[in-house]
Design a protein around this motif. Structure first.
Motif, short mmCIF file in Angstrom:
data_model
loop_
_atom_site.label_atom_id
_atom_site.label_comp_id
_atom_site.label_asym_id
_atom_site.label_seq_id
_atom_site.Cartn_x
_atom_site.Cartn_y
_atom_site.Cartn_z
N UNK A 38 -8.14 8.61 1.52
CA UNK A 38 -8.24 7.33 0.78
C UNK A 38 -9.05 6.21 1.61
N UNK A 39 -10.21 5.53 1.09
CA UNK A 39 -10.71 4.55 1.73
C UNK A 39 -9.91 3.32 1.94
N UNK A 40 -10.58 2.13 2.14
CA UNK A 40 -10.08 0.89 2.21
C UNK A 40 -10.16 0.10 0.98
N UNK A 41 -10.97 0.48 -0.03
CA UNK A 41 -11.27 -0.39 -0.86
C UNK A 41 -9.95 -0.63 -1.74
N UNK A 42 -8.95 0.25 -2.04
CA UNK A 42 -7.68 -0.13 -2.52
C UNK A 42 -6.49 -0.77 -1.73
N UNK A 43 -6.94 -0.93 -0.27
CA UNK A 43 -5.87 -1.64 0.31
C UNK A 43 -5.88 -3.07 0.21
N UNK A 44 -4.93 -3.45 1.01
CA UNK A 44 -4.86 -5.14 1.03
C UNK A 44 -5.68 -5.33 2.27
N UNK A 45 -6.21 -6.76 1.95
CA UNK A 45 -7.08 -7.18 3.13
C UNK A 45 -6.15 -7.77 4.16
N UNK A 46 -6.64 -8.12 5.34
CA UNK A 46 -5.93 -8.57 6.46
C UNK A 46 -6.63 -10.02 6.74
N UNK A 47 -5.61 -11.15 7.02
CA UNK A 47 -6.25 -12.49 7.23
C UNK A 47 -6.75 -12.68 8.73
N UNK A 48 -6.49 -11.61 9.79
CA UNK A 48 -6.72 -11.71 11.02
C UNK A 48 -7.12 -10.34 11.38
N UNK A 49 -8.23 -10.18 12.59
CA UNK A 49 -8.74 -9.09 12.88
C UNK A 49 -7.82 -7.89 13.76
N UNK A 68 -13.17 -6.86 5.30
CA UNK A 68 -13.31 -6.76 3.76
C UNK A 68 -12.97 -8.24 3.28
N UNK A 69 -11.95 -9.02 3.85
CA UNK A 69 -11.41 -10.26 3.40
C UNK A 69 -12.42 -11.46 3.58
N UNK A 70 -13.19 -11.19 4.77
CA UNK A 70 -13.88 -12.37 5.28
C UNK A 70 -15.69 -11.97 5.25
N UNK A 71 -16.24 -11.60 3.83
CA UNK A 71 -17.70 -11.25 4.02
C UNK A 71 -18.33 -12.74 4.09
#
Length: 179
Positions: A1-12, A89-92
């Motif tokens: 499974x890729x990361x497209x369906x996962x929850x984003x993270x607010x910090x690296x 993903x969250x910070x484009x």
């Protein structure tokens, strides 16, 4: 499974996370963090993250930490790399835009990160005072790299010519592994 369906993270990286080497875990007799089966995928991912640091300065520290485990990554290292992807993903759009123009002033920062190695409890650069100077010198070299790479190349050529050093090609397949 890729990361497209996962929850984003607010910090690296997770706050106060301590990633360790296999040797460190062996000393502690810890077996709860096994080696990653697919080392090649980890190495490819971290390599791509290293390239991305050219324009994403906000990930430099975490990528530097992840790159320390290229030889023997563990599952915790892979999970941290995946968190980095969720952060990206969250910070484009947060990359540095490099425009063609004259630069009159440049402000740079450096950090020694004293005694941060969990295995040796040493800083990357040496003693605290020495580490501060080396950290500053490294930043200055990065800022004026073009001129200094020429000096480095000439220095190495001179030492080769004098017979003080000898370089040999070692295929990737023959590199020493510490796993």
């Amino acid at each position: 499974m890729g990361i497209s369906g996962t929850k984003s993270a607010s910090t690296p990286m997770e706050m106060n996370l301590r990633l360790t080497t296999v040797e460190y875990d062996t000393l502690l007799q810890s077996t709860d963090n096994p080696l990653l089966d697919d080392i090649h995928s980890y190495q490819q991912l971290v390599g791509k993250l290293i390239y991305l640091t050219i324009t994403r300065l906000d990930i430099c520290f975490v990528v530097q930490v992840l790159s320390q485990f290229m030889q023997c990554p563990k599952i915790s290292h892979w999970e941290s790399a995946m968190r980095m992807l969720r952060y990206l993903k969250k910070t484009p759009g947060q990359e540095v835009l490099l425009k063609r123009s004259s630069i009159n002033n440049l402000t740079v920062f450096c950090d020694v990160d004293w005694a941060s190695c969990l295995n040796t409890r040493r800083s990357v650069a040496g003693s605290l005072a020495e580490a501060e100077y080396k950290s500053i010198a490294a930043v200055v070299v990065e800022v004026i790299w073009t001129k200094h790479i020429e000096i480095d190349c000439h220095f190495v050529r001179e030492k080769l010519k004098d017979g003080l050093i000898k370089t040999e090609f070692v295929s990737s397949k023959l590199q020493l592994q510490t796993c």
